[in-house]
Write a protein that holds these residues in place. Structure first.
Motif, PDB file in Angstrom:
ATOM      1  N   THR A  48      54.477 -20.654  62.218  1.00 35.87           N
ATOM      2  CA  THR A  48      55.554 -20.158  61.377  1.00 35.87           C
ATOM      3  C   THR A  48      55.195 -18.763  60.920  1.00 35.87           C
ATOM      4  OG1 THR A  48      54.520 -21.062  59.396  1.00 35.87           O
ATOM      5  CG2 THR A  48      56.134 -22.455  60.512  1.00 35.87           C
ATOM      6  N   LEU A  49      56.215 -17.953  60.669  1.00 40.29           N
ATOM      7  CA  LEU A  49      55.955 -16.624  60.143  1.00 40.29           C
ATOM      8  C   LEU A  49      55.410 -16.753  58.740  1.00 40.29           C
ATOM      9  CD1 LEU A  49      59.181 -14.715  61.256  1.00 40.29           C
ATOM     10  CD2 LEU A  49      56.893 -14.479  62.207  1.00 40.29           C
ATOM     11  N   GLY A 318      56.312 -30.998  58.431  1.00 39.95           N
ATOM     12  CA  GLY A 318      55.567 -30.684  59.638  1.00 39.95           C
ATOM     13  C   GLY A 318      55.075 -29.254  59.709  1.00 39.95           C
ATOM     14  N   LYS A 319      54.829 -28.653  58.557  1.00 37.10           N
ATOM     15  CA  LYS A 319      54.371 -27.266  58.510  1.00 37.10           C
ATOM     16  C   LYS A 319      52.900 -27.181  58.137  1.00 37.10           C
ATOM     17  CE  LYS A 319      58.881 -25.559  56.869  1.00 37.10           C
ATOM     18  NZ  LYS A 319      59.569 -24.899  55.727  1.00 37.10           N
ATOM     19  N   GLY A 320      52.308 -26.028  58.433  1.00 32.00           N
ATOM     20  CA  GLY A 320      50.946 -25.753  58.007  1.00 32.00           C
ATOM     21  C   GLY A 320      50.957 -24.738  56.887  1.00 32.00           C
ATOM     22  N   MET A 321      49.785 -24.270  56.490  1.00 32.33           N
ATOM     23  CA  MET A 321      49.677 -23.259  55.445  1.00 32.33           C
ATOM     24  C   MET A 321      49.727 -21.880  56.084  1.00 32.33           C
ATOM     25  SD  MET A 321      46.789 -25.215  53.146  1.00 32.33           S
ATOM     26  CE  MET A 321      46.514 -23.868  52.004  1.00 32.33           C
ATOM     27  N   ASP A 323      48.870 -18.868  55.521  1.00 35.00           N
ATOM     28  CA  ASP A 323      47.767 -17.921  55.582  1.00 35.00           C
ATOM     29  C   ASP A 323      46.558 -18.442  56.356  1.00 35.00           C
ATOM     30  OD1 ASP A 323      49.211 -16.100  54.193  1.00 35.00           O
ATOM     31  OD2 ASP A 323      48.302 -16.517  52.250  1.00 35.00           O
ATOM     32  N   LEU A 324      46.667 -19.648  56.908  1.00 32.62           N
ATOM     33  CA  LEU A 324      45.590 -20.202  57.719  1.00 32.62           C
ATOM     34  C   LEU A 324      45.964 -20.156  59.202  1.00 32.62           C
ATOM     35  CD1 LEU A 324      44.446 -23.368  55.725  1.00 32.62           C
ATOM     36  CD2 LEU A 324      43.594 -21.028  55.573  1.00 32.62           C
ATOM     37  N   VAL A 325      44.952 -20.053  60.031  1.00 32.54           N
ATOM     38  CA  VAL A 325      45.172 -20.053  61.478  1.00 32.54           C
ATOM     39  C   VAL A 325      45.543 -21.449  61.969  1.00 32.54           C
ATOM     40  CG1 VAL A 325      44.029 -19.729  63.697  1.00 32.54           C
ATOM     41  CG2 VAL A 325      43.616 -18.094  61.843  1.00 32.54           C
ATOM     42  N   GLU A 326      44.967 -22.460  61.346  1.00 30.65           N
ATOM     43  CA  GLU A 326      45.181 -23.831  61.807  1.00 30.65           C
ATOM     44  C   GLU A 326      46.641 -24.253  61.666  1.00 30.65           C
ATOM     45  OE1 GLU A 326      41.177 -22.980  61.427  1.00 30.65           O
ATOM     46  OE2 GLU A 326      42.663 -22.879  59.816  1.00 30.65           O
ATOM     47  N   LEU A 327      47.046 -25.212  62.499  1.00 31.92           N
ATOM     48  CA  LEU A 327      48.428 -25.652  62.533  1.00 31.92           C
ATOM     49  C   LEU A 327      48.780 -26.620  61.417  1.00 31.92           C
ATOM     50  CD1 LEU A 327      48.798 -26.267  66.379  1.00 31.92           C
ATOM     51  CD2 LEU A 327      49.425 -24.218  65.087  1.00 31.92           C
ATOM     52  N   GLN A 328      47.784 -27.290  60.860  1.00 36.63           N
ATOM     53  CA  GLN A 328      48.045 -28.333  59.882  1.00 36.63           C
ATOM     54  C   GLN A 328      47.401 -28.022  58.531  1.00 36.63           C
ATOM     55  OE1 GLN A 328      50.018 -31.007  60.542  1.00 36.63           O
ATOM     56  NE2 GLN A 328      50.356 -30.214  62.607  1.00 36.63           N
TER      57      GLN A 328
END
Length: 355
Positions: A48-49, A318-321, A323-328
């Motif tokens: 996500t942007l 189903g979104k991640g954070m 500012d993190l690279v990780e998806l979850q």
């Protein structure tokens, strides 16, 4: 932070925030930054942007269960969670009646499972005793965001978010140890007003305090357990003052019970020592600003409840954070415990909870 073994006692505690609040605020920003991406519009690797997370998404229902708000910190937990949920048009907020009764909380959580909420934020009266019902939610496909008191089974929660109890002891230990060392005090009398001694969180706080004092060559002279209430704080402090005709420093684990601690000190007329509190309540910060025996408090932020709601929404959608690279969203997030003194109290005061 109260007695998790006794349904009649309030729960949890620990202390608020200052730095922790800042940490929680930083977490909130990381989860849902409104800033536009500075990469020319390139999508973040998380899918996500950066900045998209706050935009309305799939409608989700978030259930919430916590102990009764009969304590300043716990009242702030409920308030911060609800306030955060109301920020989102895509969140249907479904809290259940707060209670200090273990069986009633289990029944309340079961009702949320039956309602098929999309995510559950649970601050359990007792993590061990509510572990099974949290696991039931997870097995039903409902992600559980475990707030503060942890469930022993990692299969019972999707993400844990809470404060750093050991870190509180470390922060208090550094403030007291450094001040006494700088003043050239040898063999100081250091006393400690704990919370409920049987609780793991209290034991972690005491361990952090003890370990840190050792680095200065000091140790705790005496410690007595209170119950996170004004009355217990007053009684225990009166006992400590009677037992020790001279004290150099006092650490109180909880700013709510600290109201009683300060009352006992005032009544005794003693002023030969200084005190450090714990949690970051607004009244403690006002005392620090005024100047007197209470010189500092270490944080344990109730703002973690607002952050837990943010995380529940992201997970349910189903979104991640951003500012993190990780998806979850991460599996575990520990907030920092920072030290509030007269030098920085004005920064933290707007974030304090009322005891």
């Amino acid at each position: 932070m109260r007695d998790q073994s006794s349904p009649s006692r309030p729960s949890r505690r620990g202390v608020l925030f200052g730095g922790a609040v800042v940490a929680a605020g930083g977490l909130a920003a990381a989860c849902t930054s409104n800033a536009e991406p500075d990469d020319g519009g390139t999508a973040a690797r998380g899918g996500t942007l950066a900045g998209d997370n706050d935009k309305p998404g799939k409608k989700v229902t978030i259930g919430f269960s916590a102990p009764a708000a009969d304590h300043g910190w716990m009242a702030a937990i409920a308030k911060d969670a609800e306030a955060q949920a109301k920020q989102y048009t895509d969140v249907n907020w479904k809290p259940v009646e707060p209670t200090n009764d273990i069986n009633q909380q289990i029944s309340a959580v079961e009702s949320l499972i039956q309602a098929k909420v999309n995510a559950l934020v649970i601050l359990p009266n007792d993590g061990e005793q509510l572990n099974q019902v949290a696991r039931k939610a997870m097995d039903a496909g409902i992600p559980v965001i475990n707030l503060d008191r942890v469930f022993p089974d990692k299969l019972s929660y999707r993400t844990w978010l809470g404060g750093d109890n050991y870190g509180m002891g470390v922060s208090a230990g550094h403030y007291i140890g450094k001040k006494l060392k700088d003043e050239g005090v040898s063999n100081p009398v250091i006393v400690e007003v704990q919370g409920i001694a049987t609780l793991p969180l209290t034991q972690e706080r005491s361990k952090g305090f003890e370990d840190t004092l050792k680095t200065y060559g000091f140790s705790v002279t005496d410690k007595q357990a209170a119950e996170f209430t004004v009355e217990s704080g007053n009684e225990v402090t009166s006992n400590l003052l009677s037992a020790h005709k001279k004290i150099d420093a006092l650490w109180n684990h909880d700013d709510d019970q600290g109201v009683g601690v300060l009352a006992a000190i005032t009544q005794s007329g003693r002023n030969e020592f200084f005190m450090v509190g714990g949690a970051g309540s607004a009244n403690a910060m006002r005392e620090i600003k005024k100047g007197g025996v209470l010189e500092a408090t270490v944080t344990y932020p109730p703002t973690m409840a607002g952050s837990a709601v943010k995380l529940a929404r992201l997970i349910a959608q189903g979104k991640g954070m951003a500012d993190l690279v990780e998806l979850q969203v991460p599996q575990s997030i520990t907030l920092a415990s920072e030290t509030i003194t007269k030098a920085n109290v004005d920064t933290y005061l707007p974030l304090g909870f009322e005891s």
